[in-house]
Write a protein that holds these residues in place. Structure first.
Motif, PDB file in Angstrom:
ATOM      1  N   GLY A   1       0.676  -1.125   0.061  1.00  0.00           N
ATOM      2  CA  GLY A   1      -0.039   0.055   0.040  1.00  0.00           C
ATOM      3  C   GLY A   1       1.011   1.256   0.020  1.00  0.00           C
ATOM      4  N   ARG A   2       0.179   2.405  -0.393  1.00  0.00           N
ATOM      5  CA  ARG A   2       1.095   3.648  -0.319  1.00  0.00           C
ATOM      6  C   ARG A   2       2.054   3.768  -1.255  1.00  0.00           C
ATOM      7  NH1 ARG A   2      -1.124   6.521   3.749  1.00  0.00           N
ATOM      8  NH2 ARG A   2       0.345   8.193   3.564  1.00  0.00           N
ATOM      9  N   HIS A   3       2.137   2.918  -2.233  1.00  0.00           N
ATOM     10  CA  HIS A   3       3.274   2.936  -3.474  1.00  0.00           C
ATOM     11  C   HIS A   3       3.250   4.081  -3.990  1.00  0.00           C
ATOM     12  CE1 HIS A   3       5.955   1.397  -6.426  1.00  0.00           C
ATOM     13  NE2 HIS A   3       6.378   0.249  -5.780  1.00  0.00           N
ATOM     14  N   PRO A   4       4.331   4.805  -4.548  1.00  0.00           N
ATOM     15  CA  PRO A   4       4.705   5.930  -5.316  1.00  0.00           C
ATOM     16  C   PRO A   4       3.884   5.922  -6.519  1.00  0.00           C
ATOM     17  CG  PRO A   4       6.723   4.942  -4.711  1.00  0.00           C
ATOM     18  CD  PRO A   4       5.756   4.204  -4.011  1.00  0.00           C
ATOM     19  N   ASP A   5       3.931   4.576  -7.307  1.00  0.00           N
ATOM     20  CA  ASP A   5       3.526   4.497  -8.677  1.00  0.00           C
ATOM     21  C   ASP A   5       2.049   4.632  -8.711  1.00  0.00           C
ATOM     22  OD1 ASP A   5       6.025   4.163  -9.599  1.00  0.00           O
ATOM     23  OD2 ASP A   5       5.838   2.136  -9.563  1.00  0.00           O
TER      24      ASP A   5
END
Length: 261
Positions: A168-172
């Protein structure tokens, strides 16, 4: 003589966790800082702006310390009552207004009200609302918590976490969400940073303050695990974790996309 487990825990339970100032951890924990220097970079943008919105300001410490001169119109939002009071005391003398908001959209501001929106470690990024309140050519500038941040601490207390939680909360995903809201991503960078806890009091304080790491954390509930970790730190040295952070800067286009007739 080393302080006892009970002494360290009692001290950490007694200290206030209001605001977003972690100075109580000085000498008790360290966190490597991202190379981009968010507060300094944010301050340079605030100083050039005419109307600024700081979302989820916490106690207002980051905004207040970012630049000697705030924008002519500076507004900060916060939802947690103790932080609202602290941010008001800190920011009102600087000419900034603190607005109490809820945890769901919409933002209580008119369309195109701001030329700069900033946020450090937002819980949730409301991309469509950010795009709405930005003026054409305006910028959103934010440092955010990345995937599996400090999960060594999380999994010590909660056990292995599902892959969906770790990713979760991945920059992509942030890039995709920004673009879906009509924003142009100008910069996106991510780093993994070493974090060390030197005593069990630091761990307790951290979990009391960053409440989403181990939801519902109390010393009573996790006392056995805390005592084990206290012994581990005494025997092996600091408990090491890794913080993940990413920086995103996105601009609202001056000319809206052309629609087919």
């Amino acid at each position: 003589m080393s302080r006892t487990f009970d002494e360290l825990v009692a001290e950490a339970e007694a200290v206030s966790v209001d605001g977003w100032d972690f100075s109580w951890l000085d000498g008790r924990a360290t966190e490597q800082r991202p190379s981009w220097g968010y507060q300094r970079a944010m301050g340079a943008r605030v100083a050039r702006a005419s109307a600024v919105l700081d979302l989820e300001t916490g106690g207002g410490e980051v905004l207040a310390g970012s630049t000697p001169t705030l924008a002519p119109v500076t507004v900060a939002t916060e939802s947690w009552p103790p932080n609202i009071a602290k941010a008001t005391r800190l920011l009102h003398p600087r000419g900034a207004v603190v607005v109490a908001t809820g945890d769901t959209p919409p933002l209580p501001f008119a369309d195109e009200a701001f030329d700069l929106v900033v946020s450090r470690h937002p819980v949730t990024t409301w991309w469509s609302e950010i795009a709405r309140v930005l003026r054409p050519g305006g910028v959103y500038f934010s440092q955010q918590v990345g995937p599996a941040s400090v999960f060594e601490v999380v999994e010590y207390f909660l056990g292995p976490q599902p892959e969906a939680s770790r990713n979760g909360r991945h920059p992509d995903a942030a890039r995709r969400a920004a673009e879906a809201a009509g924003l142009e991503v100008l910069d996106l960078r991510a780093e993994s940073l070493r974090t060390e806890f030197f005593d069990i009091g630091a761990v307790v304080y951290f979990l009391r303050k960053v409440i989403w790491m181990v939801p519902g954390f109390t010393v009573a509930q996790y006392r056995d695990r805390l005592e084990e970790l206290h012994k581990q730190i005494l025997a092996e040295g600091p408990f090491v974790a890794h913080t993940t952070r990413f920086l995103i800067e996105a601009r609202k286009p001056i000319d809206p996309p052309h629609q087919a007739i």
